[in-house]
Enzyme design. Structure first.
Site, PDB file in Angstrom:
ATOM      1  N   ASP A  73       0.823  -1.204   0.000  1.00  0.00           N
ATOM      2  CA  ASP A  73       0.000   0.000   0.000  1.00  0.00           C
ATOM      3  C   ASP A  73       0.862   1.260   0.000  1.00  0.00           C
ATOM      4  O   ASP A  73       2.092   1.192  -0.015  1.00  0.00           O
ATOM      5  CB  ASP A  73      -0.989   0.001   1.171  1.00  0.00           C
ATOM      6  CG  ASP A  73      -0.287  -0.079   2.520  1.00  0.00           C
ATOM      7  OD1 ASP A  73       0.798   0.517   2.665  1.00  0.00           O
ATOM      8  OD2 ASP A  73      -0.831  -0.728   3.431  1.00  0.00           O
TER       9      ASP A  73
ATOM     10  N   LYS B  67      -4.441   2.207  -0.293  1.00  0.00           N
ATOM     11  CA  LYS B  67      -5.677   2.896   0.056  1.00  0.00           C
ATOM     12  C   LYS B  67      -5.329   4.211   0.732  1.00  0.00           C
ATOM     13  O   LYS B  67      -4.646   4.248   1.755  1.00  0.00           O
ATOM     14  CB  LYS B  67      -6.540   2.031   0.978  1.00  0.00           C
ATOM     15  CG  LYS B  67      -7.069   0.778   0.309  1.00  0.00           C
ATOM     16  CD  LYS B  67      -8.045   0.042   1.186  1.00  0.00           C
ATOM     17  CE  LYS B  67      -7.362  -0.658   2.331  1.00  0.00           C
ATOM     18  NZ  LYS B  67      -6.514  -1.757   1.879  1.00  0.00           N
TER      19      LYS B  67
ATOM     20  N   MET C 106      -4.920   8.080  10.969  1.00  0.00           N
ATOM     21  CA  MET C 106      -5.733   8.571   9.848  1.00  0.00           C
ATOM     22  C   MET C 106      -6.685   9.679  10.271  1.00  0.00           C
ATOM     23  O   MET C 106      -7.838   9.734   9.838  1.00  0.00           O
ATOM     24  CB  MET C 106      -6.512   7.406   9.208  1.00  0.00           C
ATOM     25  CG  MET C 106      -5.599   6.330   8.642  1.00  0.00           C
ATOM     26  SD  MET C 106      -6.439   4.775   8.240  1.00  0.00           S
ATOM     27  CE  MET C 106      -6.688   4.068   9.877  1.00  0.00           C
TER      28      MET C 106
END
Length: 475
Positions: free
Chosen positions: A262, A284, A398
């Site tokens: 990723d 992602k 995040m």
């Protein structure tokens, strides 16, 4: 030149190769002193015939050179002499203590397309000599492209200590067994797996110890078993610094047939993956999915059932907001064998790199990990009554996109606007950045300083205990 440099031009690009110097090839060393003796000693480890051009030879050169493998041209290195000897040479060392003579040698060699190394003078050189570690046919070369010769020597010392003395025996055993294995297993992929299983097990130890009979029996057993079926490895790559990879992670990264990775993985980590492994980006990011999670699960299953050893490489740890649990459920349902290798979590690695303790007996007796993904309307649905507590540290993954809402809600639920908070961008990496502030000012500073993902937010009084690189605390 032994990996030294005078020029520091960053545009110089050196490409590593291993040059064949077997019987019948010829090499030229220009010079008769200790510098030339060092280069001649390197060449004596090969089967090449060495010609030395120098009026006289030092005692070290006399001791180094074997009478039947060198020719001494007792003359000054004039243009005429050089023009008569350089053509046809496999390589040339310009190893006098006179820079002008060395550059003349280099110019003539370059004119005849003969590789040349002018010692301690990279500009006219077409190759440089790395620091070398030898174990029989196994040779490890270390070069800093001339930038740091002392570093190259230190690395050689470390590698010397790591490589067992019997490594040459192991290499010769594998060489002698290659043809027989190729006859029984025509597929290169199958042979590679058999050899990898051999090196990872007792066969390598037997060959290292010189017990060829036992090593042969082990190899025959592995060859009879073949390559085995496919498998998936869920591996945590840590927070970004490749030095924080576990030894097990490194081994699997070198054995994988394909790797799904990723966007959190920096190039320095991906460089540790086996060079010929197929690489599939499934990253992602916020509102940008290269491959949806169900499709990733399907791809892992498909490749493993096709016989591949599939590396699912994840930043941090696979089981901390890495969706490793979902992938394992899909693999179990499909009957695909798997292994999980934990990694240093982003919270642990980034906090340590920034000098922020996650717990502290004076102010934080617990630590809470959260994901800060906001809804489409920008709101956060989190258990605020649990989060907005004193006496604990909160680490938000995040959460950068919703940082304004995050800080506002924490204040709304009881934490003061002056409550300490921090952002760590690209933690553990060379370009790491850290903001330490409070809930009231952190969102503004994040915008002003253009902080970007990957980033962690840490909230709690532990931020006040941050220890910066100078060893002093930052208030």
């Amino acid at each position: 030149m032994n990996d030294r440099a005078i020029s520091t031009d960053s545009k110089d690009i050196w490409f590593p190769v291993t040059l064949r110097l077997d019987k019948g090839t010829r090499a030229l060393v220009v010079g008769g002193g200790s510098i030339a003796a060092n280069k001649a000693a390197l060449l004596m480890a090969t089967d090449t015939h060495i010609t030395v051009i120098a009026p006289t030879l030092c005692n070290e050169l006399h001791r180094t050179l074997e009478a039947d493998r060198f020719t001494h041209v007792a003359a000054m290195a004039t243009q005429e002499i050089l023009e008569s000897h350089i053509p046809g040479m496999r390589l040339v060392y310009a190893a006098t203590d006179d820079r002008t003579v060395n550059r003349l040698v280099a110019a003539i060699a370059q004119a005849h397309n003969v590789p040349v190394c002018a010692v301690d003078d990279p500009e006219p050189s077409s190759f440089i000599t790395p620091a070398i570690v030898r174990r029989g046919p196994v040779m490890v070369s270390i070069s800093t492209s001339g930038a740091a010769p002392v570093l190259a020597r230190r690395l050689r010392e470390r590698i010397e200590a790591l490589l067992p003395a019997g490594l040459g025996r192991l290499a010769r055993f594998m060489q002698a067994s290659r043809e027989k294995l190729a006859q029984s297993h025509p597929s290169p992929d199958t042979r590679r797996r058999v050899w990898e299983n051999f090196l990872d097990g007792q066969g390598a130890e037997q060959a290292l110890a010189g017990n060829e009979q036992a090593a042969s029996a082990t190899l025959e057993r592995l060859a009879a078993a073949g390559s085995g079926g496919g498998e998936v490895w869920l591996v945590g790559a840590g927070p970004g610094d490749p030095d924080l990879l576990t030894l097990k992670a490194l081994r699997l990264m070198q054995n994988a047939d394909s790797v799904l990775y990723d966007h959190l993985l920096p190039p320095d980590v991906l460089d540790r993956v086996r060079r010929d492994a197929e690489r599939i980006f499934v990253g992602k990011q916020r509102s940008q999915h290269a491959l949806p999670q169900p499709a990733i699960n399907d791809e892992l299953v498909r490749r493993a059932k096709a016989g591949e050893r599939v590396l699912r490489l994840k930043g941090g740890d696979p089981f901390i907001f890495g969706r490793g649990g979902e992938e394992i459920e899909a693999l179990m349902e499909a009957g695909v064998p798997f292994r999980v290798v934990p990694g240093i979590s982003a919270a642990n690695g980034c906090a340590a790199s920034a000098g922020i303790p996650l717990t502290h007996r004076d102010c934080a007796q617990s630590c809470l990990f959260l994901t800060g993904h906001a809804r489409a309307d920008g709101t956060l649905d989190l258990p605020w009554h649990t989060i907005a507590q004193r006496g604990q540290t909160v680490v938000i993954y995040m959460g950068l996109g919703g940082i304004a809402c995050l800080c506002e809600r924490l204040v709304d639920h009881g934490l003061p606007p002056t409550w300490p908070a921090a952002i760590i961008e690209k933690g553990t990496q060379p370009d790491q950045r850290v903001i330490t502030a409070d809930l009231a000012s952190l969102p503004r500073l994040a915008v002003e300083q253009n902080f970007r993902s990957p980033a962690l937010i840490i909230v709690g009084e532990v931020v006040k205990h941050r220890v910066v690189s100078t060893g002093t605390k930052e208030s």
